[in-house]
Design an enzyme around this catalytic site. Structure first.
Site, PDB file in Angstrom:
ATOM      1  CB  SER A  94     -49.695 -19.860 -15.956  1.00  0.00           C
ATOM      2  OG  SER A  94     -49.935 -21.121 -15.400  1.00  0.00           O
ATOM      3  CG  ASP A 253     -47.190 -22.430 -17.666  1.00  0.00           C
ATOM      4  OD1 ASP A 253     -48.223 -22.969 -17.212  1.00  0.00           O
ATOM      5  OD2 ASP A 253     -46.388 -21.818 -16.941  1.00  0.00           O
ATOM      6  CG  ASP A 255     -46.455 -23.967 -14.238  1.00  0.00           C
ATOM      7  OD1 ASP A 255     -47.630 -24.197 -14.592  1.00  0.00           O
ATOM      8  OD2 ASP A 255     -46.104 -22.886 -13.726  1.00  0.00           O
ATOM      9  NE  ARG A 256     -51.687 -24.296 -12.102  1.00  0.00           N
ATOM     10  CZ  ARG A 256     -52.870 -23.969 -11.576  1.00  0.00           C
ATOM     11  NH1 ARG A 256     -53.014 -23.893 -10.281  1.00  0.00           N
ATOM     12  NH2 ARG A 256     -53.905 -23.725 -12.356  1.00  0.00           N
ATOM     13  CD  GLU A 353     -47.918 -23.270  -5.912  1.00  0.00           C
ATOM     14  OE1 GLU A 353     -47.565 -22.372  -5.126  1.00  0.00           O
ATOM     15  OE2 GLU A 353     -48.021 -23.094  -7.142  1.00  0.00           O
ATOM     16  CB  SER A 355     -52.903 -23.759  -6.618  1.00  0.00           C
ATOM     17  OG  SER A 355     -51.569 -23.305  -6.493  1.00  0.00           O
TER      18      SER A 355
END
Length: 541
Positions: A94, A253, A255-256, A353, A355
């Site tokens: 990540s 990656d 995903d955030r 979440e 973060s």
């Protein structure tokens, strides 16, 4: 042990466990994806580790869906569900430092593994002490008829499913807003471009220095968009030059997601994860209500958040009539719970979440920066037609549902006995098995100790959340509306605190609320953590 050897033994252990769990393992197969880490020089590049992973399974005649190029992490759990595979692995670290690598394991339901699977897999890994014959044969990836490339099918299907959460495609095509996107040298560029196309937008403007994969992350000290303006510098400069008001940043990656918006005063606002969640929560419910039939039951609708995240979704749910649920920290818990709700006929609109991990809709059962980026663009474009910015809408949300002001930080502690002593003192504060009743001048209303399974707000004093004995986490609910959690990190020598002032609607003195929150945090640190006494090192977030 070299990392590649560890990877080999890990996959042998995973194979042993999956063979035990699924009689049709060799019919359904396994998904393998990877990011762009160490692609050129490292002997532990994500691509090499992905090939080794596939080779272990191919040597045992298991069909492997190995992506032919790097993909966002969300593509692996999505593929597991779409291809009806028994499980999947994503090789990624990540947003961690460039020297790191690792992997995430997904179960057949498309969510990250939870107990008991995680512990059972570890047992199987520990039993593997010798490599199997053929398990190092990377050539199997190129020669085995059991190796399949799911890239085109999964990418096309994912982009088609994205349209389920696109509500204003015609407006998107006409918007005057420009968007800048940075992928932080990772996998995100190509896929965010495709996502914007699926929503009808013109392509976002990429940051040229960060568009292509670079395992050295050469333009940033830390490839973590959560760090804010310090790592978004190139994005913000480009946005100013291109007259773009909104910047979206996916981590390596993808995903955030981080989001920044140019304000009228010429400054950039980088939204926190909790602030973005307030916007996403409002937007997803607003769109559901606008597009639902008259007989749609709001009580069938759910939103979820991890317990250390903002309670803003709870406030929206109480006013609007849908359900809100909390899970333990970590998106693996959210993904599993979302799947349970879907299997029981419920509708889940949004999960998050703090973060900067967001899930809009339920096509993927993990956080997804690609879909969150394009949903942000659609929300901003819609608000533009109402002469509102994202920041202005956020204020409207807080004024309607109550201000939720949060602050998170942590202390470093390299001595595990000290950490244990701090938390045991909280469990035996004034007397054995007695929690504190106040923190300085602030009275405590309820205490939940997830480590022991205690919750004073429940009639039987048992926590609704499952006990998690392997980590320390205690949550304090104060009479003034503040909620604060102390917890340890599972991967780093940290004691983290999460504090949020949850004000009722109508209480709009933000300055007062911020002052109260700061005073409470100071009391929490002084009375419960005692950093000078315990040798804790504070780090600002």
């Amino acid at each position: 042990m070299k990392y590649a050897e560890f990877e080999d033994f890990s996959m042998e252990g995973i194979y042993k466990y999956l063979e035990r769990c699924f009689s049709d393992f060799k019919q359904r197969g396994f998904v393998v994806g990877y990011d762009t880490r160490g692609q050129v020089t490292s002997n532990c590049s994500s691509k090499k580790l992905a090939k080794l992973t596939a080779a272990v399974l191919l040597a045992k005649d298991v069909p492997v869906y190995l992506f032919s190029t790097y993909v966002p992490t969300p593509f692996v759990p999505y593929a597991v569900q779409q291809l009806k595979a028994v499980a999947g692995v994503m090789i990624t670290a990540s947003h961690n430092r460039k020297e790191d690598n690792g992997y995430k394991v997904y179960w057949e339901n498309g969510a990250q593994i939870t107990a008991p699977h995680d512990k059972e897999i570890l047992k199987c890994i520990e039993e593997c002490v010798e490599p199997w014959n053929g398990s190092w044969n990377e050539n199997l990836v190129d020669t085995s008829p059991l190796r399949r490339d799911p890239l085109e099918k999964i990418c096309d299907s994912y982009m088609e499913d994205l349209k389920k959460i696109c509500f204003h495609r015609e407006l998107n095509a006409k918007t005057s807003l420009k968007f800048v996107h940075t992928s932080f040298h990772g996998v995100g560029h190509d896929y965010v471009q495709l996502a914007f196309k699926a929503f009808g937008f013109k392509p976002p403007i990429p940051v040229p220095e960060q568009k292509d994969p670079d395992p050295d992350f050469s333009t940033v000290k830390c490839p973590n968009p959560e760090e804010g303006e310090s790592v978004l510098e190139l994005s913000l400069k480009l946005a100013e030059n291109e007259n773009a008001r909104v910047v979206v940043a996916t981590d390596p990656d993808a995903d955030r997601l981080a989001v920044a918006e140019l304000q009228e005063n010429g400054r950039w606002k980088v939204f926190t994860g909790n602030e973005l969640a307030a916007l996403f929560g409002w937007w997803m419910f607003f769109c559901w209500r606008e597009n639902s039939s008259k007989d749609a039951d709001v009580k069938n609708v759910y939103m979820l958040a991890t317990t250390v995240s903002s309670k803003i979704l709870k406030a929206i749910a109480l006013k609007e009539g849908f359900h809100f649920e909390e899970t333990l920290p970590g998106f693996k818990w959210i993904g599993s719970r979302v799947k349970d709700l879907l299997d029981n006929g419920k509708e889940v609109l949004f999960s998050f979440e703090e973060s900067i991990g967001f899930l809009c809709g339920t096509s993927v059962l993990d956080k997804d920066g690609v879909s969150a980026a394009v949903v942000t663009a659609e929300m901003a474009s819609y608000l533009e037609t109402k002469n509102l910015t994202l920041a202005q809408k956020l204020i409207e949300i807080y004024e309607l549902y109550g201000y939720h002001i949060s602050k998170t930080s942590y202390f470093l502690c390299y001595d595990p006995p000290t950490i244990k002593r701090i938390f045991e003192k909280l469990r035996n504060f004034d007397a054995p098995k007695s929690y504190p009743k106040a923190c300085g001048p602030f009275n405590i209303l309820h205490i939940r100790d997830v480590t022991t399974g205690y919750d004073s707000s429940q009639l039987n004093n048992k926590s609704v959340l499952p006990a998690s004995k392997n980590s320390q986490m205690i949550t304090f609910t104060f009479q003034n509306g503040c909620v604060a959690t102390l917890r340890t990190s599972g991967t780093e020598p940290k004691i983290k605190y999460y504090a949020e002032m949850c004000a009722p609607p109508g209480q709009s003195d933000k300055t007062f609320l911020e002052e109260q929150l700061q005073k409470l945090i100071e009391a929490l640190v002084e009375n419960f953590l005692e950093p000078s006494k315990n040798g804790l090192i504070w780090r600002s977030v």
